[in-house]
Design an enzyme around this catalytic site. Structure first.
Site, PDB file in Angstrom:
ATOM      1  CE  LYS A  24      81.173  56.701 -56.896  1.00 48.26           C
ATOM      2  NZ  LYS A  24      81.880  57.614 -55.997  1.00 48.26           N
ATOM      3  CG  ASP A  25      75.270  52.217 -55.040  1.00 44.32           C
ATOM      4  OD1 ASP A  25      76.507  52.280 -54.920  1.00 44.32           O
ATOM      5  OD2 ASP A  25      74.489  52.373 -54.087  1.00 44.32           O
ATOM      6  CB  SER A  47      77.367  56.472 -45.188  1.00 38.36           C
ATOM      7  OG  SER A  47      76.285  55.725 -45.638  1.00 38.36           O
ATOM      8  CG  HIS A  69      69.437  54.221 -43.740  1.00 39.78           C
ATOM      9  ND1 HIS A  69      68.720  54.794 -44.752  1.00 39.78           N
ATOM     10  CD2 HIS A  69      70.380  53.461 -44.354  1.00 39.78           C
ATOM     11  CE1 HIS A  69      69.182  54.390 -45.926  1.00 39.78           C
ATOM     12  NE2 HIS A  69      70.193  53.566 -45.705  1.00 39.78           N
ATOM     13  CD  GLU A 123      84.710  26.246 -53.008  1.00 40.89           C
ATOM     14  OE1 GLU A 123      85.670  25.639 -53.525  1.00 40.89           O
ATOM     15  OE2 GLU A 123      83.812  26.779 -53.661  1.00 40.89           O
TER      16      GLU A 123
END
Lengths: 269, 437, 199
Positions: free
Chosen positions: B257-258, B233, B229, B301
């Site tokens: 959107k998220d 971004s 922040h 894994e």
């Protein structure tokens, strides 16, 4: 046309999400029967089980017959230490039947007031009676080989129930030129083909089913595999039913969320 | 007390209070004294965000959601789990059979780890592809690498807890990596084990750390977001927003959107949990740990496979360990290894293809990591490992000097609006090259 | 669905912001509000439903619920003696009462008790000498004294809780002190003359 672009992109991302682990996992999975295992890979034949597929459920009658096979054949050597008699309500026994069944078995309890362990009839809350007191006793009685616990056997072997069924019907005389070590038995589906367990199901009618089903070796193998599949995953039916509801719910929610997103973004376009 | 004194005090109080704009009186009272509401409004409400994110920018939020799910399921699972070699396997089976919805919580947790890695890998790929690691976001990227390493440690220790065969032998093999260190190696391994083999003390400390590290991850995630922040971004074009036209408020545009992305993610997650919960696991981990018998194929894994392949690519013990560590450490230096001023691969015609090749190469590493350590897989692993490092150490530092980037768009808004304006105007057709970042 | 997803007429906001959606502006925003409401409601339901497994996992598990009942052998207990057995992780007091203790318990006028109950209602018919109660003080959960011959049995010859001074009589009824209720009775039945199954 342009309006579908986000949809396509979302689908692409979802596909990546879904395929990434699968792609990776193929590697791991392929390693299972890799050439380094030093023996040719035998493909495990697929058995039609009642619990196959997304909507499959356990055939209760088959699982109960499977329990009978376990009780009369397997339980002589194999423990199922994660199961209690009360769990058998999961294959359709009533609590009264479970109570009656449990009381046929003697389990150890104690110490009593004199500090001694004693035997008493089992209660539904007791774990399945174990054939041997401990692993050393089990080995001593079985020519040095430890009969594995069967509680989660279906989850603990590649191929699951199909493998167990194949293993139980896979005994035969060794092919030409293969010598079998002392005390071992030839089995087509066992890794390395030499298994310490003598053929447990060898004659039709070895078990007299209480429901009158004809107890062929194949039938018994199917039944015990069904029972063990239930024993390994008793939550399977509930899990799948919940999953179907979950995915329907989430799909509707995804539609709603997408509509909201498009509405919100529409004033930007 | 004199009245004047009292007044001064009050005056000071007012000056110290946060100038809250919250309408609700109670919330304002709180916000004046502890301006978290203002902070959330600022950082997640009006926060100016580039308007041109694609769906790859959902994955940070998805990682946060996954972390929350992992902590929630983990906390309730730990209430039922017994961290003792004699009890661990049985307690997990009890969770599966007797604890109410225990199977759901355990499968959600086990598969949640896989989902966490899928999401994080895509999130990192996004950074690599769009140059999000570049100035001024170097620290943001480095914190991300720290998070990735913390995740790997947490996942590894979590996998040990059910105390199956893979748990035990995975723990043995991975802790033994430290024995490759000269002189102190064996002492460190003994110290890690708390004994002379992986045993009860090892299991206990792994459980303790497995509970601790997720909260360290929460803390570093907070720093990761703080750093994000400050710089703001990155975006698919890799150019900084210049005017208000280039950005939109985070809420409601990206919150919505998220949210949509999260639901899609949950669908994939649900398929895994409800219909193929053991698909990504290994059957051998349903066999209780046995210190006397190693399973025929030790496979970590799936999310560790690429790094496992790098480890095995080198026949030398120390060399393999150093290389595997190096594959992670090199990521810290990435912002300085890549000398190109252009961020997004969209405008780097040659590097783009070499990066996509690097991506394929990473999958190849994952594939051979799951294969037995024999030819031709060792050779493939060696070639792939070489390319993994060459991309960072040779291609990025040197190719950048010769590559001629495509012209960058004038601004985000220009690129977005010209694309929407109808004509097949190629992005940045009239753009000037970006100023040096 | 297609209708819902269809784009509305395009507007071109000069500066889009969170307050741009004005409910007074035609049907677009109204529909958005409905959609938002529906989505919010769906999300709330989903989160609520998913919270349940987390909460329910902390309820007693199946093995705890199925926990074995406890059999008590009564033969070795002499008149006037008491034994303590474990049942569901709690002490159960089994006392073989003397005729005098039974008489004392039955002589008390029921109306005078803080928690009125007849002695007959606290034992099985025909088994007057066997008093079986859960040995947990109803005040705050301490285990009262009175099982061992050397214990203080309080002013009424039953049990005495040392934590906050509650006195219980020979029927396990509270007579004095802060405890609000009599000692609780577990589920039990006589499987034979000398055996009791608790639970």
């Amino acid at each position: 046309m342009r309006r579908f672009v986000p949809t396509l992109k979302a689908a692409a991302v979802a596909a990546v999400l879904a395929l990434a682990p699968v792609a990776f996992d193929q590697g791991a999975r392929a390693a299972e029967g890799g050439p380094e295992s030093g023996h040719d890979v035998i493909k495990i034949p697929n058995t039609d089980f009642s619990f196959d597929g997304i909507f499959g459920t356990f055939d209760r009658a088959s699982a109960q017959r499977g329990f009978q096979v376990y009780k009369e054949v397997c339980a002589a050597c194999h423990s199922m230490r994660h199961l209690s008699y009360r769990h058998l309500t999961g294959i359709g026994l009533t609590p009264a039947q479970v109570q009656a069944l449990a009381s046929q078995f003697q389990v150890q309890d104690g110490p009593n007031d004199n500090g001694e362990m004693f035997e008493r009839p089992a209660r539904p809350s007791d774990h399945f009676r174990r054939p041997f007191a401990n692993d050393a006793a089990a080995r001593a009685a079985n020519n040095g080989a430890l009969p594995p616990d069967l509680s989660v056997m279906v989850k603990a072997r590649e191929g699951g129930a199909d493998y167990l069924h194949a293993l139980l019907v896979g005994y035969s005389d060794p092919p030409e030129g293969i010598t079998i070590a002392e005390g071992m038995h030839y089995n087509k589906y066992f890794p390395g083909h030499q298994i310490a367990m003598a053929p447990p199901l060898n004659t039709d009618g070895q078990v007299t089913y209480v429901d009158g089903t004809n107890a062929t070796v194949d039938q018994m193998a199917t039944d015990i595999a069904t029972f063990l599949a239930w024993a390994a995953e008793p939550e399977l039916e509930q899990r799948r039913a919940m999953g179907v509801r979950m995915i329907i719910f989430l799909t509707i929610l995804a539609g709603l969320a997408y509509a909201v997103k498009r509405k919100v973004w529409s004033d930007l376009h | 007390m004199a009245d004047s004194h009292h007044e001064t005090n009050e005056h000071n109080d007012v000056r110290r209070l946060h100038d809250s704009k919250v309408a609700n009186p109670l919330l304002r009272w709180i916000d004046q004294r502890m301006p978290v509401i203002s902070m959330i409004q600022l950082e997640y409400g009006s926060f100016p965000t580039p308007r041109n994110f694609n769906y790859f920018w959902n994955f940070g939020a998805l990682a946060m959601v996954t972390l929350a799910i992992m902590i929630a399921t983990g906390v309730v699972l730990s209430m039922q789990y017994a961290a003792h070699t004699m009890l661990a396997f049985d307690s997990v089976e009890r969770i599966m059979r007797d604890v109410n919805y225990g199977w759901l919580l355990r499968y959600a947790h086990a598969n949640g780890a896989s989902m966490f890695f899928i999401v994080t890998y895509i999130h990192m790929w996004r950074s690599l592809h769009y140059g999000s690691y570049k100035s001024p976001r170097e620290l943001l990227w480095m914190l991300g690498v720290v998070l990735f390493i913390l995740m790997m440690a947490t996942a590894f220790m979590g996998y040990v807890l059910p105390w199956g065969q893979m748990s035990f032998w995975g723990a043995t093999v991975i802790t033994n990596l430290f024995s490759a260190l000269p002189v102190v190696g064996q002492s460190i391994v003994t110290w890690l084990w708390g004994g002379f083999s992986v045993d009860n003390p090892t299991l206990n400390r792994f459980f303790s750390l497995h509970y601790l590290l997720p909260f360290v991850i929460v803390g570093v995630t907070f720093l990761h977001v703080v750093a994000l922040h400050i710089t703001g971004s990155n975006n698919p074009l890799g150019i900084e927003p210049k005017t208000k036209q280039d950005t939109i408020p985070f809420h409601p545009y990206y919150t919505m959107k998220d949210s949509f992305g999260i639901v899609v993610f949950l669908i994939v997650y649900a398929v895994l949990v409800f219909f193929m919960p053991n698909y990504l696991g290994h059957p051998d981990n349903y066999i209780p740990a046995n210190p006397l018998v190693t399973p025929a194929h030790i496979v970590p894994e799936w999310y560790f496979l690429p790094f496992y392949a790098i480890l095995r690519a080198v026949p030398d013990k120390l060399g393999g360990v150093v290389l595997m560590g190096g594959a992670l450490v090199i990521l810290f230096f990435l912002p300085w290894l890549d000398s190109s001023p252009v961020r997004s691969m969209r405008f780097r015609p040659i590097t783009r293809w070499l990066f996509l090749l690097w991506t394929v190469n990473f999958f190849v590493l994952g594939y051979v990591g799951g294969k037995p350590a024999e030819q031709p897989y060792i050779l493939i692993a060696q070639i792939s490992t070489a390319y993994y490092f060459a991309y960072f150490l040779v291609i990025l530092p040197f190719l950048s000097k010769f590559e001629r980037p495509l012209p960058l768009p004038e601004s985000i808004a220009h690129a977005v609006l010209s694309r929407r304006g109808g004509g097949p105007l190629p992005a940045g057709a009239t753009a000037k090259p970006m100023e040096k970042a | 669905m297609a209708d819902v997803l269809a784009s509305p007429p395009k507007t071109s906001p000069a500066e889009p912001g969170p307050h741009h959606a004005d409910p007074a502006h035609g049907e677009g925003p109204v529909r958005r509000d409905f959609l938002k409401l529906a989505t919010g409601a769906f999300t709330a339901v989903g989160v609520g439903v998913m919270a349940w497994p987390f909460i329910h996992s902390m309820n007693p598990s199946q093995d705890v619920l199925a926990l074995a009942s406890t059999d008590v052998e009564l033969g070795p207990i002499a008149v006037g003696q008491a034994v303590t057995v474990m049942w569901r992780g709690k002490p159960v007091f089994v006392r073989r009462r003397t005729p005098q203790e039974i008489q004392e318990a039955r002589a008390v006028p029921v109306g005078e008790l803080p928690d009125p109950a007849t002695d007959q209602s606290r034992v099985k018919p025909g088994k007057d000498e066997w008093l079986i109660v859960i040995g947990i003080c109803t005040h705050l959960g301490c285990v009262p004294l009175g099982q061992k011959p050397t214990d203080a049995r309080g002013d009424y010859g039953g049990w005495f809780c040392p934590c906050h001074g509650s006195h219980y009589d020979t029927s396990g009824r509270v007579r004095r002190g802060p405890a609000p209720l009599n000692l609780a009775l577990p589920d039990y039945s006589f499987t034979s003359d000398t055996r009791v199954r608790v639970g």
